[in-house]
Enzyme design. Structure first.
Site, PDB file in Angstrom:
ATOM      1  N   LYS A 197       0.621  -1.107   0.154  1.00  0.00           N
ATOM      2  CA  LYS A 197       0.039  -0.106  -0.108  1.00  0.00           C
ATOM      3  C   LYS A 197       0.772   1.164   0.100  1.00  0.00           C
ATOM      4  O   LYS A 197       0.447   2.307  -0.789  1.00  0.00           O
ATOM      5  CB  LYS A 197      -1.027   0.108   1.287  1.00  0.00           C
ATOM      6  CG  LYS A 197      -0.372  -0.111   2.453  1.00  0.00           C
ATOM      7  CD  LYS A 197      -1.132  -0.385   3.664  1.00  0.00           C
ATOM      8  CE  LYS A 197      -0.571  -0.780   5.216  1.00  0.00           C
ATOM      9  NZ  LYS A 197       0.109  -2.281   4.903  1.00  0.00           N
ATOM     10  N   LYS A 231      -4.041   3.717   2.270  1.00  0.00           N
ATOM     11  CA  LYS A 231      -5.110   3.070   1.593  1.00  0.00           C
ATOM     12  C   LYS A 231      -6.259   4.187   1.014  1.00  0.00           C
ATOM     13  O   LYS A 231      -6.821   3.905  -0.031  1.00  0.00           O
ATOM     14  CB  LYS A 231      -5.705   2.126   2.729  1.00  0.00           C
ATOM     15  CG  LYS A 231      -4.651   1.093   3.277  1.00  0.00           C
ATOM     16  CD  LYS A 231      -5.243   0.478   4.456  1.00  0.00           C
ATOM     17  CE  LYS A 231      -4.601  -0.716   5.069  1.00  0.00           C
ATOM     18  NZ  LYS A 231      -4.828  -1.359   6.191  1.00  0.00           N
TER      19      LYS A 231
END
Length: 429
Positions: free
Chosen positions: A105, A205
């Site tokens: 991520k 995220k």
């Protein structure tokens, strides 16, 4: 059929579970893909370290670059994390036409453009379902299932560590420090929890989610970020008394005119009647609001070796099928090219607690200051008397810039001893 060869970068908590699933489900995976998978090698930092995994020791190597550039390797799985050497290794693999599955991520949020460009030029797949919300199927629905719809907002809990901490503070009355220590003891929080408790993990995220939802290029730098380290047991108790719970939320929302979007991560109060209020311990849950589909909710385990490996294996099956069929999955979609607007332009609501002097005219002066900055008050109540007097105010929706200016003005009023707490309110509009 000829096996598809897989190179694995990293053999930690997630990597060992990836190997286990590939071994335990080998026959099923071969049937689903149309060809068997074969582990070509595992890149690690140190050889000779004892690992709880059934792998031929000869497959381990410290030369990750040599592994990903081997001519016989078809697919590379990256679960080492961080920016480098992960970026260099992924680009090397993609530029040689290999498909890549990653859970990284931080790299996707910082420099996803470089990875997508390498995939396009090398004609390989780049899949990353495991980068957000662990086992929860979330990115592929955004990228594929909702490709024919217009996503307006994404709202959710995407960090299990902070949700566990806030949940324990809410259910047991624990302080932030005590709840964090418990999370570390149980393995939900790292020894250095900064990435989680300061919101960096959730911000990465959120950037990925916003990019997929709004068909625009979004990086972590576009995300307004606040952590939970300043949340006190008193804040949690106050929210509870009003029928709210505090959660660290990731919020991605289009502007009303559709020309920009806002991406933010911060703690917020949500009503206990809201579905996100019931997300307990280290679980994640995300709402997606689309024009035609309406509200969709995705819920499940957001972290951990096995859940994350499940998402990795799902991507592995997808890219393996594509290779056998001679096709590719969807490329990065940035056609909308929307820009991220600043946090000050974001419209939100606030819960404000003020320690005030207990004398006539206090409420009038406070209300006058709110009105000066075009912030209207929805509810107000006074708690306590004398030195314990406190005004608790909930505003209507206003720009964050107007709310911030109001808070600064309150701190300068002689009748306000302190701005005890300021908390955004979400989920009840």
């Amino acid at each position: 059929m000829k096996p598809l060869k897989v190179a694995l970068l990293g053999c930690g908590v997630v990597g060992t579970q990836v190997i286990r699933l590939m071994h335990d489900q080998a026959a099923d995976l071969a049937a689903r893909i149309g060809a068997p998978l074969e582990l070509a090698g595992v890149a690690v930092r140190r050889l000779g370290r004892k690992r709880d995994v059934d792998v031929d020791p000869a497959l381990f190597t410290t030369d990750a670059e040599a592994l990903v550039t081997r001519d016989d390797v078809d697919i590379v799985i990256e679960v080492i994390g961080g920016i480098e050497p992960a970026r260099t290794l992924i680009v090397s693999a993609l530029s040689r036409g290999k498909s890549v599955v990653t859970a990284n991520k931080a790299l996707l949020a910082e420099d996803g453009a470089t990875l997508h460009e390498a995939a396009r030029k090398g004609n390989g797949d780049l899949y990353f379902e495991a980068s957000v919300a662990g086992a929860i199927p979330l990115l592929r629905p955004l990228r594929e299932s909702l490709a024919g719809d217009h996503v307006k907002r994404v709202l959710g809990i995407v960090n299990g560590t902070t949700n566990y901490i806030l949940d324990k503070m809410d259910t047991t009355g624990a302080s932030f420090t005590d709840a964090l220590e418990e999370a570390q003891t149980l393995g939900y929080a790292e020894a250095d929890p900064t990435a989680d408790v300061e919101g960096f993990d959730a911000a990465a995220k959120a950037a990925i989610l916003a990019g997929l939802a709004f068909h625009s290029r979004v990086t972590a730098a576009d995300v307004h970020r606040e952590g939970i380290t300043e949340i006190t047991a008193t804040d949690v108790a106050s929210a509870k008394a009003m029928g709210y719970v505090i959660k660290l939320l990731a919020i991605c929302a289009r502007s009303d005119d559709g020309r920009s979007f806002g991406v933010r991560v911060h703690p917020a109060m949500i009503p206990r009647t809201h579905p996100l209020a019931g997300v307990r311990e280290a679980y994640n849950a995300v709402f997606v609001e689309a024009e035609s589909a309406g509200q969709l909710m995705f819920y499940g385990k957001g972290a951990g070796g096995a859940p994350t490996a499940s998402a990795v294996l799902g991507d592995l099956v997808a890219v393996a099928r594509n290779r056998l069929a001679g096709t590719r999955g969807p490329e990065e979609s940035t056609y909308a090219d929307l820009s991220a607007h600043p946090m000050g332009d974001t419209v939100t609501r606030c819960h404000v607690a003020l320690d005030v002097a207990d004398k006539p005219g206090v409420l009038a002066r406070v209300a006058e200051l709110f009105a000066k900055h075009d912030v209207s008050i929805q509810t107000v109540r006074q708690e306590g008397h004398g030195d314990d007097a406190q005004l608790v105010i909930v505003t209507h929706r206003a720009t964050d810039a107007a709310l911030s200016a109001t808070m600064e003005g309150l701190r300068e009023l002689d009748i306000v001893r302190a701005v005890a707490s300021v908390m955004r309110v979400e989920g009840d509009d």
